[in-house]
Design a protein around this motif. Structure first.
Motif, short mmCIF file in Angstrom:
data_model
loop_
_atom_site.label_atom_id
_atom_site.label_comp_id
_atom_site.label_asym_id
_atom_site.label_seq_id
_atom_site.Cartn_x
_atom_site.Cartn_y
_atom_site.Cartn_z
N VAL A 165 54.35 60.36 55.63
CA VAL A 165 55.41 59.38 55.40
C VAL A 165 56.50 59.95 54.50
CG1 VAL A 165 53.81 57.45 55.66
CG2 VAL A 165 54.25 58.37 53.38
N VAL A 166 57.66 59.33 54.58
CA VAL A 166 58.75 59.57 53.64
C VAL A 166 58.83 58.34 52.75
CG1 VAL A 166 61.25 59.86 53.39
CG2 VAL A 166 60.00 61.12 55.16
N ALA A 167 58.80 58.56 51.44
CA ALA A 167 58.72 57.44 50.50
C ALA A 167 59.68 57.64 49.35
CB ALA A 167 57.29 57.31 49.97
N ARG A 168 59.92 56.55 48.64
CA ARG A 168 60.76 56.58 47.44
C ARG A 168 59.99 55.97 46.29
NH1 ARG A 168 64.78 53.26 45.00
NH2 ARG A 168 64.37 51.63 46.53
N LEU A 169 59.88 56.71 45.20
CA LEU A 169 59.20 56.20 44.01
C LEU A 169 60.18 55.39 43.18
CD1 LEU A 169 57.15 59.40 43.07
CD2 LEU A 169 56.38 57.38 44.34
N THR A 170 59.93 54.10 43.07
CA THR A 170 60.89 53.20 42.42
C THR A 170 60.92 53.37 40.90
OG1 THR A 170 59.21 51.45 42.36
CG2 THR A 170 60.69 51.50 44.26
N ASP A 171 59.89 53.97 40.32
CA ASP A 171 59.88 54.15 38.87
C ASP A 171 60.32 55.56 38.46
OD1 ASP A 171 57.74 55.58 39.79
OD2 ASP A 171 56.26 54.71 38.43
N SER A 172 60.94 56.28 39.39
CA SER A 172 61.40 57.63 39.12
C SER A 172 62.92 57.66 39.06
CB SER A 172 60.91 58.60 40.21
OG SER A 172 61.50 59.87 40.06
N GLU A 176 66.17 61.38 45.31
CA GLU A 176 65.72 61.87 46.61
C GLU A 176 64.40 61.23 47.03
OE1 GLU A 176 65.46 66.07 46.57
OE2 GLU A 176 67.60 66.39 46.25
N ALA A 177 64.21 61.14 48.34
CA ALA A 177 62.94 60.68 48.88
C ALA A 177 61.92 61.81 48.79
CB ALA A 177 63.12 60.24 50.32
N THR A 178 60.65 61.47 48.94
CA THR A 178 59.59 62.47 48.93
C THR A 178 58.80 62.40 50.22
OG1 THR A 178 57.72 63.36 47.66
CG2 THR A 178 57.89 60.96 47.81
N PHE A 179 58.21 63.51 50.62
CA PHE A 179 57.49 63.62 51.89
C PHE A 179 56.04 63.98 51.58
CE2 PHE A 179 56.80 66.68 55.68
CZ PHE A 179 56.17 65.70 56.41
N LYS A 180 55.12 63.06 51.91
CA LYS A 180 53.71 63.27 51.59
C LYS A 180 52.83 62.60 52.65
CE LYS A 180 54.25 65.32 47.51
NZ LYS A 180 55.69 65.60 47.67
N ARG A 181 51.52 62.85 52.55
CA ARG A 181 50.54 62.19 53.42
C ARG A 181 50.00 60.96 52.71
NH1 ARG A 181 46.85 65.84 57.00
NH2 ARG A 181 48.90 65.88 57.99
N ILE A 204 49.56 61.67 44.07
CA ILE A 204 50.37 60.69 43.35
C ILE A 204 49.81 59.31 43.66
CG2 ILE A 204 52.68 59.72 43.01
CD1 ILE A 204 53.84 62.32 44.11
N GLU A 205 49.21 58.69 42.67
CA GLU A 205 48.66 57.35 42.87
C GLU A 205 49.81 56.34 42.85
OE1 GLU A 205 45.65 54.33 40.52
OE2 GLU A 205 45.20 56.49 40.54
N ILE A 206 49.81 55.44 43.82
CA ILE A 206 50.90 54.46 43.92
C ILE A 206 50.31 53.05 43.87
CG2 ILE A 206 52.53 55.94 45.14
CD1 ILE A 206 51.60 54.78 47.75
N ASN A 207 50.97 52.19 43.12
CA ASN A 207 50.50 50.81 42.98
C ASN A 207 51.68 49.88 42.73
OD1 ASN A 207 51.15 51.76 40.51
ND2 ASN A 207 49.24 51.24 39.48
N GLY A 208 52.51 49.72 43.73
CA GLY A 208 53.69 48.88 43.60
C GLY A 208 54.92 49.62 43.15
N ASN A 209 54.77 50.91 42.85
CA ASN A 209 55.91 51.70 42.39
C ASN A 209 56.46 52.60 43.49
OD1 ASN A 209 53.67 53.38 42.56
ND2 ASN A 209 54.32 54.69 40.86
N CYS A 210 56.16 52.25 44.74
CA CYS A 210 56.55 53.12 45.85
C CYS A 210 56.99 52.28 47.04
CB CYS A 210 55.37 54.01 46.24
SG CYS A 210 55.65 55.04 47.69
N GLU A 211 58.06 52.70 47.69
CA GLU A 211 58.53 52.08 48.92
C GLU A 211 58.40 53.10 50.05
OE1 GLU A 211 62.38 50.35 48.71
OE2 GLU A 211 62.03 49.41 46.76
N ILE A 212 57.66 52.75 51.09
CA ILE A 212 57.55 53.62 52.25
C ILE A 212 58.81 53.44 53.10
CG2 ILE A 212 56.22 54.24 54.28
CD1 ILE A 212 54.78 54.79 51.66
#
Length: 225
Positions: A165-172, A176-181, A204-212
């Motif tokens: 997926v391509v995601a954006r970390l909202t607390d960063s 730029e977006a990031t590309f990860k599995r 990278i553990e995500i718990n509400g701080n990430c938008e796919i």
């Protein structure tokens, strides 16, 4: 003030183009052009809007909002190049955008594209109109994705466990977006994982701080760039 539909129809007639002559290079059906010219409430996707603006030789802002924002155009009647084959209407095309543009994708209905400078690629079968492409940078996803690989990202595809997926970390603070599995395992926290086993901070553990932003549905490598 004229409507979006009226501006599209008026400009097409000024250029002496038929609806089919507009539809072919845009990558849509003639019926779609008819809808755009008669229904002001129809939303045109960002990719189609950019291609439509290029064919009509106007800015996307002129189509959406009107006003004195037309692109300067050469004198004489506009003719379509007859040595170019249009992309199949059932597939259309997708833009290659930057990672910064991808990071902003969820904040607006579409990213602003320059029709003259944007690279367009054939849309993968089954992809939505909002699909876009990115060029991989860095080594976090090797050996599956090497730097320079083009990935096709579809915001309409719901990601599942193991999808890339391509995601954006909202607390960063990084735009730029990031590309990860994406790892979604029962009893474990939702995680973004770099495929490269030697990548620092691989998980990278995500718990509400990430938008796919979207799910990778295809990839390709070009022999020449």
């Amino acid at each position: 003030m004229s409507t979006q539909s009226e501006r599209i129809k008026e400009r097409r007639k000024e250029l002496g183009l038929t609806q089919q002559q507009v539809a072919d290079p845009v990558g849509v059906s003639r019926v779609s052009i008819t809808q755009w010219e008669n229904d002001p409430s129809v939303r045109i996707s960002g990719a189609n809007l950019a291609r439509l603006a290029k064919v009509l030789k106007v800015s996307t802002n002129y189509i959406l909002n009107g006003g004195p924002s037309r692109m300067e155009e050469p004198s004489g009647q506009y003719h379509l190049e007859n040595n170019l084959a249009a992309a199949p209407a059932m597939h259309g095309q997708v833009p290659v955008i930057s990672w910064v543009q991808a990071g902003a994708f969820t904040e607006v209905c579409h990213v602003e594209l320059d029709p003259e400078d944007t690279i367009w690629l054939p849309r993968p079968p089954g992809a939505s109109e909002d699909c876009f492409a990115l060029r991989v940078v860095g080594d976090s996803m090797v050996p599956r994705y090497n730097p320079g690989t083009l990935i096709f990202v579809d915001p309409e595809v719901q990601p599942e466990n193991g999808d890339d997926v391509v995601a954006r970390l909202t607390d960063s603070s990084i735009e730029e977006a990031t590309f990860k599995r994406l790892i979604l395992e029962p009893g474990a926290p939702k995680t973004l994982m770099a495929i490269n086993p030697n990548w620092p901070h691989r998980f990278i553990e995500i718990n509400g701080n990430c938008e796919i932003i979207g799910t990778v549905i295809a990839d390709m490598n070009l022999r020449r760039r």
